[in-house]
Design an enzyme around this catalytic site. Sequence first.
Site, PDB file in Angstrom:
ATOM      1  CD  GLN A 228     -13.420   2.071   1.384  1.00 23.73           C
ATOM      2  OE1 GLN A 228     -12.432   1.913   0.663  1.00 23.73           O
ATOM      3  NE2 GLN A 228     -13.536   3.086   2.228  1.00 23.73           N
TER       4      GLN A 228
ATOM      5  CG  HIS B 245      -8.845  -1.592   2.117  1.00 22.56           C
ATOM      6  ND1 HIS B 245      -7.851  -0.643   2.008  1.00 22.56           N
ATOM      7  CD2 HIS B 245      -9.863  -1.162   1.327  1.00 22.56           C
ATOM      8  CE1 HIS B 245      -8.245   0.325   1.202  1.00 22.56           C
ATOM      9  NE2 HIS B 245      -9.468   0.030   0.768  1.00 22.56           N
TER      10      HIS B 245
ATOM     11  CG  ASN C   7      -2.127   0.843   1.097  1.00 23.30           C
ATOM     12  OD1 ASN C   7      -2.119   1.853   0.405  1.00 23.30           O
ATOM     13  ND2 ASN C   7      -3.197   0.444   1.755  1.00 23.30           N
TER      14      ASN C   7
ATOM     15  CG  HIS D 187      -9.726  -2.137 -10.305  1.00 24.10           C
ATOM     16  ND1 HIS D 187      -8.503  -2.081 -10.951  1.00 24.10           N
ATOM     17  CD2 HIS D 187     -10.061  -3.455 -10.266  1.00 24.10           C
ATOM     18  CE1 HIS D 187      -8.127  -3.299 -11.284  1.00 24.10           C
ATOM     19  NE2 HIS D 187      -9.064  -4.153 -10.872  1.00 24.10           N
TER      20      HIS D 187
ATOM     21  CG  HIS E 266      -9.702  -1.732  -3.847  1.00 24.42           C
ATOM     22  ND1 HIS E 266     -10.536  -0.956  -4.628  1.00 24.42           N
ATOM     23  CD2 HIS E 266      -9.514  -1.023  -2.694  1.00 24.42           C
ATOM     24  CE1 HIS E 266     -10.821   0.166  -4.001  1.00 24.42           C
ATOM     25  NE2 HIS E 266     -10.237   0.150  -2.810  1.00 24.42           N
TER      26      HIS E 266
END
Length: 234
Positions: free
Chosen positions: A153, A168, A97, A164, A166
């Site tokens: 999200q 976390h 990240n 896109h 993803h």
Amino acid sequence: MKCGVLLLSLLFTSFIDIEAFTSRTQKQATRSHSASAAKASSNTIQYANKRSDSETSSRSEGGNNNMTAADTMLFGRFKILASQIFHKTEHSFALVNLRPLVPGHVLVVSNRIAPLLDDLHDHEYDDLWKTVRKVQRALKTKYNCDAFNVAVQDGEGAGQSVPHVHIHILPRYRGDLERNDDIYDQLEMWAPREEDSQKKKRLEVPDDSERRDRTIEEMAEEASIYQSLMKQSE
């Protein structure tokens, strides 16, 4: 008469000498040609071996690094360098990240750019979550954590800063934050770049003291609605 015999004898001897000389010359030429051919063949084999060794070495050196320039991926409009990708499958990849919220905060992203989970094909969806589990195991080994936040999200309205899919993954420890729910506030404001983060609006959530427990009847009514919708989607 004797002179004639002597002359024939000399001629016959000369003929034999010529035959012998010619035979020796031919043998020498054959040996010379064979030696040249053998040397040329040896040189060819040596060159082939060197080339093979060189190619093998190149393949070996290339095989030591699973990620190459060709493995550069897109995360939305952001180009992710191969050096930032630490795991890749047929349909997903995992990257470190740029702005981690906690040590070990990484992302698992679908290879195909799709904004929502529902946009993924079944095999892409399955691969994504299998990759999440595999990454979690690796992070647990690294950070010796006892918990994780695994968050999606799913859409701009949910705080998605990059359109896109993803996920976390954040290693967590008991008591690592004074207020445990702070991590959700931080996730809500997370974005790959600071200027993107500043554009996001914070979700206003009522304080626990302002929230009331619903009745059993209210929850049963809601569950019944969802149950009907689930049957329709089968």
